[in-house]
Design a protein around this motif. Structure first.
Motif, short mmCIF file in Angstrom:
data_model
loop_
_atom_site.label_atom_id
_atom_site.label_comp_id
_atom_site.label_asym_id
_atom_site.label_seq_id
_atom_site.Cartn_x
_atom_site.Cartn_y
_atom_site.Cartn_z
N UNK A 51 -5.02 3.37 5.75
CA UNK A 51 -5.68 2.48 6.69
C UNK A 51 -4.68 1.68 7.50
N UNK A 52 -5.22 0.83 8.37
CA UNK A 52 -4.35 0.06 9.25
C UNK A 52 -3.83 -1.22 8.59
N UNK A 53 -4.38 -1.57 7.43
CA UNK A 53 -3.92 -2.76 6.74
C UNK A 53 -3.01 -2.38 5.58
N UNK A 54 -1.98 -3.14 5.37
CA UNK A 54 -1.13 -2.94 4.21
C UNK A 54 -1.46 -4.00 3.18
N UNK A 55 -1.19 -3.71 1.92
CA UNK A 55 -1.47 -4.64 0.85
C UNK A 55 -0.46 -5.77 0.89
N UNK A 56 -0.94 -6.99 0.77
CA UNK A 56 -0.07 -8.16 0.83
C UNK A 56 0.35 -8.56 -0.58
N UNK A 57 1.59 -8.22 -0.95
CA UNK A 57 2.06 -8.60 -2.27
C UNK A 57 2.21 -10.11 -2.39
N UNK A 58 2.46 -10.77 -1.26
CA UNK A 58 2.61 -12.22 -1.28
C UNK A 58 1.30 -12.89 -1.70
N UNK B 184 1.60 -3.21 -9.96
CA UNK B 184 2.20 -1.95 -9.52
C UNK B 184 1.43 -1.40 -8.31
N UNK B 185 0.09 -1.44 -8.39
CA UNK B 185 -0.73 -0.94 -7.29
C UNK B 185 -0.55 -1.79 -6.03
#
Length: 291
Positions: free
Chosen positions: A232-239, A224-225
């Motif tokens: 920040x400038x980075x997004x979380x990579x669900x892949x 979920x998280x």
């Protein structure tokens, strides 16, 4: 009083366990259990047995997965954290190097310049990116998770098998990122490898007959998280998270489910080979699309 609760390890009372020593019948956790010809034994019984004239290899301390029990069961985890922290400061001091190590499918370093990325043969990016962070919240969260999840798993698997799970999970996460992400978008971080350790932990909990609800809850919460922006400038990579989780669970199955015997090592390393080949197939498919 909860009568359904499992007993605590005799050396670590806060760790519930369903495994007992086959000799003294004391409850033992993954860090304390040592493979025997039948079941598992506690360290005290192994030491007592080694002085009875038995062949030394018969009583050699082994983890539940057949790895050698180390004096420091968390050494590899500490080294992995150290490498990540070192690379964090290197990336801060040299952003150009960080770009050279990050996971890109394909990009041009400047207008009309040279093409770079995994699709140009820079396959090292698939693993170097798993040791690279450029923001404090990113490395802090990943290293905390690596310590909490990785430490107990390393004790249960042994150093070599644990490292194999970590590296293959990082590769599996990177392969899915490479397949599904825009080629000119940078991806970096140890999240895929950490999720792989989480997947293997689910298998470990099942193998030891632990209560599965807390472990499944942790997996669901982390997934979920994955889709919640952290800033920040980075997004979380669900892949990376999904790819690492699937790979870690697969390799964990191969490491933990086979019973002790001649063929266990063959199954374990054969599973690692299958996981590597699956990642290689995904990488080859994406490379063919981009070239």
């Amino acid at each position: 009083m909860d009568t359904d609760r499992l007993p605590g390890c005799y050396r670590h009372p806060d760790r519930d366990t369903g495994i007992t020593c086959t000799r003294c019948e004391r409850p033992i956790c993954p860090e304390c259990m040592i493979s025997a010809s039948v079941g598992f034994q506690c360290p005290e019984c192994v030491r007592a047995g080694s002085g009875t004239g038995h062949h030394p290899t018969a009583n050699a301390p082994r983890t539940i997965a057949g790895g050698v029990v180390a004096a420091d069961p968390h050494l590899v985890t500490k080294i992995l954290i150290g490498i990540n922290v070192l690379m964090f400061f290197v990336a801060l001091s040299d952003p150009v190097l960080a770009r050279e190590l990050a996971l890109y499918g394909l990009y041009r370093d400047y207008f009309g310049g040279t093409l770079h990325g995994v699709s140009t043969g820079e396959y090292y990016r698939l693993l170097t990116s798993a040791f690279l962070h450029t923001e404090w919240w990113h490395i802090a969260g990943n290293m905390l998770a690596l310590w909490v999840i990785g430490g107990p798993l390393e004790a249960a698997l042994g150093r070599v098998r644990y490292l194999a799970v970590f590296l293959l999970s990082g590769l599996g996460g990177s392969a899915l990122v490479y397949l599904l992400t825009e080629p000119n978008v940078a991806t970096l971080g140890a999240s895929g490898a950490v999720f792989g350790l989480l997947g293997a932990t689910v298998v470990l909990a099942k193998r030891l007959r632990y209560e599965m609800r807390p472990v499944i809850t942790m997996v669901v919460l982390m997934l979920v998280l994955t889709f919640v922006p952290l800033g920040g400038s980075l997004s979380v990579s669900w892949q990376a998270h999904v790819g690492g989780l699937i790979t870690g669970a697969l390799v964990g199955l191969g490491m933990l489910m086979p019973a002790a015997g001649r063929n266990r090592a063959l199954v374990q390393w054969g599973t690692c080979g299958v996981a590597f080949l699956l990642a290689a197939m995904v990488i080859a498919l994406r490379t063919a699309e981009l070239t």
